[in-house]
Design an enzyme around this catalytic site. Sequence first.
Site, PDB file in Angstrom:
ATOM      1  N   PHE A 138       1.910   1.944  -5.604  1.00 38.13           N
ATOM      2  CA  PHE A 138       1.855   0.713  -6.398  1.00 38.13           C
ATOM      3  C   PHE A 138       0.489   0.079  -6.209  1.00 38.13           C
ATOM      4  O   PHE A 138       0.083  -0.205  -5.090  1.00 38.13           O
ATOM      5  CB  PHE A 138       2.962  -0.275  -6.012  1.00 38.13           C
ATOM      6  CG  PHE A 138       2.985  -1.463  -6.933  1.00 38.13           C
ATOM      7  CD1 PHE A 138       3.578  -1.380  -8.182  1.00 38.13           C
ATOM      8  CD2 PHE A 138       2.374  -2.659  -6.569  1.00 38.13           C
ATOM      9  CE1 PHE A 138       3.561  -2.458  -9.063  1.00 38.13           C
ATOM     10  CE2 PHE A 138       2.357  -3.747  -7.451  1.00 38.13           C
ATOM     11  CZ  PHE A 138       2.948  -3.641  -8.690  1.00 38.13           C
ATOM     12  N   ASP A 224      -5.755   1.094  -0.390  1.00 37.14           N
ATOM     13  CA  ASP A 224      -5.155  -0.127  -0.915  1.00 37.14           C
ATOM     14  C   ASP A 224      -4.325  -0.741   0.214  1.00 37.14           C
ATOM     15  O   ASP A 224      -3.228  -0.283   0.514  1.00 37.14           O
ATOM     16  CB  ASP A 224      -4.277   0.219  -2.126  1.00 37.14           C
ATOM     17  CG  ASP A 224      -3.535  -0.998  -2.678  1.00 37.14           C
ATOM     18  OD1 ASP A 224      -3.505  -2.049  -1.993  1.00 37.14           O
ATOM     19  OD2 ASP A 224      -2.973  -0.882  -3.779  1.00 37.14           O
ATOM     20  N   LYS A 254      -2.179 -10.125  -1.199  1.00 39.34           N
ATOM     21  CA  LYS A 254      -0.926 -10.629  -0.622  1.00 39.34           C
ATOM     22  C   LYS A 254      -1.152 -11.605   0.530  1.00 39.34           C
ATOM     23  O   LYS A 254      -1.408 -12.768   0.288  1.00 39.34           O
ATOM     24  CB  LYS A 254      -0.022  -9.457  -0.223  1.00 39.34           C
ATOM     25  CG  LYS A 254       0.565  -8.750  -1.458  1.00 39.34           C
ATOM     26  CD  LYS A 254       1.861  -7.999  -1.184  1.00 39.34           C
ATOM     27  CE  LYS A 254       2.588  -7.672  -2.477  1.00 39.34           C
ATOM     28  NZ  LYS A 254       2.110  -6.468  -3.155  1.00 39.34           N
TER      29      LYS A 254
HETATM   30  C1  LIG Z   1       1.554  -6.059  -4.450  1.00 38.80           C
HETATM   31  C2  LIG Z   1       0.623  -4.930  -4.438  1.00 38.80           C
HETATM   32  C3  LIG Z   1      -0.426  -4.832  -5.380  1.00 38.80           C
HETATM   33  C4  LIG Z   1      -0.590  -5.795  -6.523  1.00 38.80           C
HETATM   34  O1  LIG Z   1      -0.924  -7.067  -6.094  1.00 38.80           O
HETATM   35  P1  LIG Z   1      -0.868  -8.282  -7.132  1.00 38.80           P
HETATM   36  O2  LIG Z   1      -1.416  -9.431  -6.351  1.00 38.80           O
HETATM   37  O3  LIG Z   1       0.559  -8.461  -7.531  1.00 38.80           O
HETATM   38  O4  LIG Z   1      -1.721  -7.915  -8.292  1.00 38.80           O
HETATM   39  C5  LIG Z   1      -1.310  -3.784  -5.259  1.00 38.80           C
HETATM   40  N1  LIG Z   1      -1.185  -2.874  -4.285  1.00 38.80           N
HETATM   41  C6  LIG Z   1      -0.205  -2.934  -3.370  1.00 38.80           C
HETATM   42  C7  LIG Z   1      -0.137  -1.912  -2.289  1.00 38.80           C
HETATM   43  C8  LIG Z   1       0.744  -3.959  -3.421  1.00 38.80           C
HETATM   44  O5  LIG Z   1       1.734  -4.000  -2.533  1.00 38.80           O
END
Ligand SMILES: *Cc1c(COP(=O)(O)O)cnc(C)c1O
Length: 400
Positions: A138, A224, A254
């Site tokens: 994600f 990420d 986050k």
């Molecule tokens: C939540 C998340 C995102 C996206 O973050 P947003 O602030 O909602 O755009 C990207 N990568 C990972 C691993 C996440 O958990």
Amino acid sequence: MTSSDDYKALESKYYMQVVNRMPPVLVRGEGTRVFDNDGKSYLDFTAGWAVLNIGHNHPAVTEAIRDQAGKILQMSNLFYTTPQLPLAQIIVDNSDVDRVFFCNSGAEANEGACKVARKWGKLHLDGAYEIITALDSFHGRTQAMMAATGQPNYQDNWKPLMPGFVNVPYNDVQAIKDAYVEGKTCAVLLEPVQGEGGVNIPSENYLKEVMDFCHDKNILFMLDEVQTGMGRIGTLFGYQKFPSVEPDVMTLAKALGSGAPLGAFTTKEFCSVLEPGDHGSTFGGNALTTAAGAAAAKVLVDEDIPAMADETGAYFQGKLKALAEMHDCITEVRGMGLLIALEMSKDISGAVVTGALPKGLLINAVRPNMIRFMPPLNVSNDEIDEAVEILDRVLAEAGK
Ligand SMILES: *Cc1c(COP(=O)(O)O)cnc(C)c1O
């Protein structure tokens, strides 16, 4: 207008219907607890979606926001900005990256990382532009990040996808090697532990082997850390859990702003290829969000909250494993730090979440048969006991 039903009516009339919300109208938070508009309290084991790593309403963060709000909120990035720069310093001093750019969300942070990768490809790899990402990953919901996110349900309605991404199985080094094309591939982007994909922990050498392959081919190894960063899996940055692993590019969001919308992409010096005019953000790194971020980061580092997450996470996993002994429907408990999943033999996670709610526990059904826990990192053992006791009662009903 005070009742949950009133808000539900407003929501169904005026708001885009993109989530199935649960009844509570949450109006206040404190530490691990949130309170609804009837004064009922809940243990928040979602932590505002892995955001409130030092808990709701932490006094240091609240004070920093109050103080900053009385001074200056926003300025043009043409000028030097504090507390943006001290926060960048905290990130660099405690990691292996050298430079930081602040933005407003995780998706934006990953977009920035991918711009770095494409420019790297332009400068050093004959215009290579493709980025390898993982299935079940994600990375966010922008046009490009939908292509990066290897899950059909985030992609199918929006095809054609943005070109330049290829999704391969996670935890499979060979799949990355097979997907690599010389002159076409410029980077690999992975989560150190997959969060939204169901708390998937790679085998010990995976990240190191991918990193070595990237360096061998002169492509960027990008992590990420939007969910795993800021202490969630037991080290300040998730990659620090894996020996000898260092990202070339790392993204954060986050928990970075502790509730203020703040993201960042960071690079090592050698691949810090963006130049004046290449990137920008009106709000990115503004005084308000970075005040919150700097205060939160200081607490995380000074109080070694990531180590607490490691210890409490082990305690929590032990409790959940004991629970698994009592409930046949639990098939696996896994996690790292305080990113923990409980897998079940039946698709009952929706029923477990709904059952836990009136008993005062907020949890996330990350898959139809899987619950994810991501409480604040300073959650107490007593609060964990309380949550496990609620789960015990809920599973006795839902797991039948
Ligand atoms: C939540 C998340 C995102 C996206 O973050 P947003 O602030 O909602 O755009 C990207 N990568 C990972 C691993 C996440 O958990």
